[in-house]
Design a protein around this motif. Structure first.
Motif, PDB file in Angstrom:
ATOM      1  N   LEU A 117       0.824  -1.214   0.000  1.00  0.00           N
ATOM      2  CA  LEU A 117       0.000   0.000   0.000  1.00  0.00           C
ATOM      3  C   LEU A 117       0.855   1.259   0.000  1.00  0.00           C
ATOM      4  CD1 LEU A 117      -2.791  -0.981   2.563  1.00  0.00           C
ATOM      5  CD2 LEU A 117      -2.885  -1.075   0.058  1.00  0.00           C
ATOM      6  N   SER A 118       1.985   1.211   0.679  1.00  0.00           N
ATOM      7  CA  SER A 118       2.869   2.383   0.755  1.00  0.00           C
ATOM      8  C   SER A 118       3.581   2.671  -0.563  1.00  0.00           C
ATOM      9  CB  SER A 118       3.903   2.196   1.873  1.00  0.00           C
ATOM     10  OG  SER A 118       4.587   0.970   1.727  1.00  0.00           O
ATOM     11  N   TRP A 123      -3.797   4.045  -3.324  1.00  0.00           N
ATOM     12  CA  TRP A 123      -3.824   2.878  -2.430  1.00  0.00           C
ATOM     13  C   TRP A 123      -5.183   2.653  -1.788  1.00  0.00           C
ATOM     14  CZ3 TRP A 123      -4.750   3.712   2.817  1.00  0.00           C
ATOM     15  CH2 TRP A 123      -4.699   5.054   3.224  1.00  0.00           C
ATOM     16  N   GLU A 124      -5.962   3.715  -1.616  1.00  0.00           N
ATOM     17  CA  GLU A 124      -7.301   3.547  -1.033  1.00  0.00           C
ATOM     18  C   GLU A 124      -8.161   2.633  -1.914  1.00  0.00           C
ATOM     19  OE1 GLU A 124      -5.968   7.882  -0.205  1.00  0.00           O
ATOM     20  OE2 GLU A 124      -5.915   6.448  -1.872  1.00  0.00           O
ATOM     21  N   THR A 169       5.723   5.646   0.650  1.00  0.00           N
ATOM     22  CA  THR A 169       5.063   6.621   1.514  1.00  0.00           C
ATOM     23  C   THR A 169       4.182   5.899   2.530  1.00  0.00           C
ATOM     24  OG1 THR A 169       4.970   8.196  -0.326  1.00  0.00           O
ATOM     25  CG2 THR A 169       3.575   8.653   1.596  1.00  0.00           C
ATOM     26  N   ARG A 171       1.297   5.070   4.972  1.00  0.00           N
ATOM     27  CA  ARG A 171      -0.083   5.547   4.912  1.00  0.00           C
ATOM     28  C   ARG A 171      -0.596   5.824   6.325  1.00  0.00           C
ATOM     29  NH1 ARG A 171       0.727   7.040  -0.103  1.00  0.00           N
ATOM     30  NH2 ARG A 171       1.021   5.302  -1.560  1.00  0.00           N
ATOM     31  N   GLN A 172      -0.558   7.093   6.702  1.00  0.00           N
ATOM     32  CA  GLN A 172      -0.905   7.486   8.057  1.00  0.00           C
ATOM     33  C   GLN A 172      -2.366   7.186   8.393  1.00  0.00           C
ATOM     34  OE1 GLN A 172       1.263   8.553  10.228  1.00  0.00           O
ATOM     35  NE2 GLN A 172       3.002   9.249   9.032  1.00  0.00           N
ATOM     36  N   LEU A 174      -4.280   4.665   7.196  1.00  0.00           N
ATOM     37  CA  LEU A 174      -4.679   3.315   6.800  1.00  0.00           C
ATOM     38  C   LEU A 174      -5.868   2.821   7.612  1.00  0.00           C
ATOM     39  CD1 LEU A 174      -4.428   0.562   5.446  1.00  0.00           C
ATOM     40  CD2 LEU A 174      -2.541   0.031   6.986  1.00  0.00           C
TER      41      LEU A 174
END
Length: 206
Positions: A117-118, A123-124, A169, A171-172, A174
């Protein structure tokens, strides 16, 4: 992605071994049912699929990646492991995929994403697509870099700066996205930090 991984694929697993924490814990939690199906979007070199296939010899495994260079490495690894009859690979986009279109299946008993995902723009949508590909009673597992909340700030700054060099990156949000996707599908979420927040782990299921 092919430009990035054309060379990296040869050393990818060796260099990631020491900092992609939680991958094997995720695999241990999968526990697919007898005869079950397991999918890994963004499968990379197929390292995780091979480990999981050896752990669960009663299940079938499927993976796809958007990078043809990584798929070349994955196919070779699966061949060397002698698992061509239980691990099936193809090319696909984690943000928009169909289980039926890629593999001729209506859904999967388990889906997992390990530190992908990062690396995925949009990614969402990958979370939503993974949840949508579940068979009834299935679960999707995500592990990735966390918020580093309980680790020294200097460590978090250094880690994020280093990851940024590789277009990674963390994902803060998530957990928030996972909960929104789950709520829309009538599913539940178990989200927890791992290793003092170094990693985060979410499970979406019924």
């Amino acid at each position: 992605m092919d430009a990035i991984y054309r060379t990296q694929r040869h050393i990818y697993d060796l260099t990631r071994k020491y900092y992609l924490l939680g991958r094997d814990r995720l695999i241990a939690d999968l526990a697919p049912p007898p005869g079950g199906t397991v999918l890994e979007p963004g499968c990379g070199t197929a390292r995780n699929l091979i480990v999981a296939a050896r752990r669960y010899p009663h299940a079938r495994f499927f993976g796809f990646d958007i990078s043809e260079a990584m798929l070349e490495a994955a196919r070779e690894s699966v061949r060397k492991a002698g698992l061509q009859q239980r691990i099936f690979l193809t090319r696909g986009d984690a943000t928009a995929f169909s289980a039926q279109h890629l593999f001729g299946l209506s859904g999967f008993d388990r889906v997992f994403c390990s530190y992908t995902l990062s690396m995925i723009p949009g990614w969402e949508r990958a979370i939503a697509a993974s949840a949508a590909s579940l068979a009834p009673g299935g679960r999707v597992h995500f592990v990735d870099f966390g918020r580093q909340d309980d680790l020294p700030r200097w460590f978090a700054r250094g880690l994020y700066a280093w990851l940024d060099r590789f277009q990674v990156t963390p994902r803060q949000d998530l957990e928030l996205v996972a909960r929104n996707v789950a709520a829309a599908a009538g599913l539940r979420v178990d989200h927890r930090p791992l290793y003092r927040g170094y990693a985060q782990y979410s499970v979406i299921g019924g």
